[in-house]
Design a protein around this motif. Sequence first.
Motif, PDB file in Angstrom:
ATOM      1  N   PRO A 147      -1.879  -4.895  -3.971  1.00  0.00           N
ATOM      2  CA  PRO A 147      -2.946  -4.815  -4.968  1.00  0.00           C
ATOM      3  C   PRO A 147      -2.428  -4.502  -6.374  1.00  0.00           C
ATOM      4  CG  PRO A 147      -3.189  -3.086  -3.287  1.00  0.00           C
ATOM      5  CD  PRO A 147      -2.006  -3.909  -2.912  1.00  0.00           C
ATOM      6  N   SER A 148      -1.218  -3.932  -6.460  1.00  0.00           N
ATOM      7  CA  SER A 148      -0.615  -3.643  -7.772  1.00  0.00           C
ATOM      8  C   SER A 148       0.891  -3.603  -7.612  1.00  0.00           C
ATOM      9  CB  SER A 148      -1.107  -2.288  -8.304  1.00  0.00           C
ATOM     10  OG  SER A 148      -0.506  -1.229  -7.566  1.00  0.00           O
ATOM     11  N   LYS A 149       1.587  -3.679  -8.725  1.00  0.00           N
ATOM     12  CA  LYS A 149       3.053  -3.613  -8.625  1.00  0.00           C
ATOM     13  C   LYS A 149       3.498  -2.210  -8.211  1.00  0.00           C
ATOM     14  CE  LYS A 149       4.092  -2.850 -13.494  1.00  0.00           C
ATOM     15  NZ  LYS A 149       5.038  -3.107 -14.560  1.00  0.00           N
ATOM     16  N   GLN A 150       2.676  -1.180  -8.459  1.00  0.00           N
ATOM     17  CA  GLN A 150       3.007   0.170  -7.999  1.00  0.00           C
ATOM     18  C   GLN A 150       3.082   0.222  -6.477  1.00  0.00           C
ATOM     19  OE1 GLN A 150       0.859  -0.358 -10.513  1.00  0.00           O
ATOM     20  NE2 GLN A 150       1.728   0.821 -12.194  1.00  0.00           N
ATOM     21  N   HIS A 151       2.209  -0.539  -5.801  1.00  0.00           N
ATOM     22  CA  HIS A 151       2.251  -0.578  -4.338  1.00  0.00           C
ATOM     23  C   HIS A 151       3.562  -1.196  -3.853  1.00  0.00           C
ATOM     24  CE1 HIS A 151      -2.064   0.210  -4.774  1.00  0.00           C
ATOM     25  NE2 HIS A 151      -1.994   0.693  -3.547  1.00  0.00           N
ATOM     26  N   LEU A 152       4.030  -2.224  -4.549  1.00  0.00           N
ATOM     27  CA  LEU A 152       5.306  -2.832  -4.203  1.00  0.00           C
ATOM     28  C   LEU A 152       6.447  -1.846  -4.462  1.00  0.00           C
ATOM     29  CD1 LEU A 152       7.173  -5.136  -3.393  1.00  0.00           C
ATOM     30  CD2 LEU A 152       6.861  -6.127  -5.663  1.00  0.00           C
ATOM     31  N   LEU A 153       6.395  -1.143  -5.593  1.00  0.00           N
ATOM     32  CA  LEU A 153       7.419  -0.143  -5.911  1.00  0.00           C
ATOM     33  C   LEU A 153       7.454   0.938  -4.826  1.00  0.00           C
ATOM     34  CD1 LEU A 153       9.527   1.165  -7.772  1.00  0.00           C
ATOM     35  CD2 LEU A 153       7.637   2.191  -9.063  1.00  0.00           C
ATOM     36  N   LEU A 154       6.298   1.434  -4.432  1.00  0.00           N
ATOM     37  CA  LEU A 154       6.245   2.447  -3.383  1.00  0.00           C
ATOM     38  C   LEU A 154       6.841   1.917  -2.083  1.00  0.00           C
ATOM     39  CD1 LEU A 154       5.427   5.253  -2.397  1.00  0.00           C
ATOM     40  CD2 LEU A 154       3.163   4.319  -1.867  1.00  0.00           C
ATOM     41  N   ASP A 155       6.541   0.671  -1.764  1.00  0.00           N
ATOM     42  CA  ASP A 155       7.087   0.065  -0.553  1.00  0.00           C
ATOM     43  C   ASP A 155       8.619   0.025  -0.600  1.00  0.00           C
ATOM     44  OD1 ASP A 155       6.468  -1.052   1.957  1.00  0.00           O
ATOM     45  OD2 ASP A 155       6.774  -3.077   1.192  1.00  0.00           O
ATOM     46  N   SER A 179      10.440   6.070 -10.256  1.00  0.00           N
ATOM     47  CA  SER A 179       9.450   6.760  -9.407  1.00  0.00           C
ATOM     48  C   SER A 179       8.297   7.325 -10.222  1.00  0.00           C
ATOM     49  CB  SER A 179      10.118   7.888  -8.616  1.00  0.00           C
ATOM     50  OG  SER A 179      11.026   7.361  -7.691  1.00  0.00           O
ATOM     51  N   GLY A 180       8.567   7.718 -11.469  1.00  0.00           N
ATOM     52  CA  GLY A 180       7.534   8.288 -12.332  1.00  0.00           C
ATOM     53  C   GLY A 180       6.469   7.291 -12.748  1.00  0.00           C
ATOM     54  N   CYS A 181       6.684   6.003 -12.471  1.00  0.00           N
ATOM     55  CA  CYS A 181       5.690   4.974 -12.813  1.00  0.00           C
ATOM     56  C   CYS A 181       4.581   4.869 -11.773  1.00  0.00           C
ATOM     57  CB  CYS A 181       6.375   3.610 -12.956  1.00  0.00           C
ATOM     58  SG  CYS A 181       7.557   3.537 -14.312  1.00  0.00           S
ATOM     59  N   LEU A 182       4.718   5.584 -10.680  1.00  0.00           N
ATOM     60  CA  LEU A 182       3.712   5.539  -9.620  1.00  0.00           C
ATOM     61  C   LEU A 182       2.514   6.408  -9.985  1.00  0.00           C
ATOM     62  CD1 LEU A 182       6.144   5.894  -6.591  1.00  0.00           C
ATOM     63  CD2 LEU A 182       4.961   3.806  -7.327  1.00  0.00           C
ATOM     64  N   ASN A 183       1.376   6.162  -9.328  1.00  0.00           N
ATOM     65  CA  ASN A 183       0.215   7.014  -9.576  1.00  0.00           C
ATOM     66  C   ASN A 183       0.426   8.364  -8.874  1.00  0.00           C
ATOM     67  OD1 ASN A 183      -0.903   7.083  -6.878  1.00  0.00           O
ATOM     68  ND2 ASN A 183      -1.742   5.028  -7.204  1.00  0.00           N
ATOM     69  N   PRO A 184      -0.364   9.382  -9.183  1.00  0.00           N
ATOM     70  CA  PRO A 184      -0.119  10.726  -8.626  1.00  0.00           C
ATOM     71  C   PRO A 184      -0.070  10.780  -7.098  1.00  0.00           C
ATOM     72  CG  PRO A 184      -1.643  10.879 -10.458  1.00  0.00           C
ATOM     73  CD  PRO A 184      -1.423   9.414 -10.203  1.00  0.00           C
TER      74      PRO A 184
END
Length: 198
Positions: A48-56, A108-113
């Motif tokens: 749903p967002s690039k943050q989800h890919l980063l977290l993965d 990592s700091g680009c992720l949501n809380p």
Amino acid sequence: MAERCSRFAESRDKALELFASKGFGQVGMRELASHLGLAPGSLYHHYPSKQHLLLDLIEEFYDELLGTLARIERRRKAPDDLLRTLIRAHLKLHREMPRHFRLVERDSGCLNPDQQQRVRQLREHYEHRLLTLLGPLPRLGDAALRATGHAVASLLNSAPGWLDEQPLTDHERETLLEQLLSGALERLLTPSSQSAVA
């Protein structure tokens, strides 16, 4: 189905390459989709967002670190060999996954809380397993133990970058890093240094 999974794994590698080279914050979803050869809608179908890919990708990194610790634990060695094995395994992992290390350290700091909380949990779990593997440190309180786990993990995971700019052969670089890390960690783990901290 296997071909689709393989193609998507290839896309994740390309995304990792793009994030590592440009920086996560500098890449938009449209650019990412274009780099992967996908339509933006197809990318949104998976993430749903690039943050989800980063977290993965970060979860993949911690899975690999924890898997490395589990393999070392199964082959449990004498304390001296254990430390050497642990250092060598981290240096090898850094050679195999340099983009993951860079991504975790830098982005990592680009992720949501909530996602950042998940990364903290993964990191703390890894640091706890690392300390457990190294053996008991009975004279340290809980806060000092957590700090020790964090410091040891930081040393192991950042050390390979220390000598990037030095004109050394791979063998020289690995040997020097192993000696530096062994010296630092042996001192930290000896009983006399524990009583000094307590």
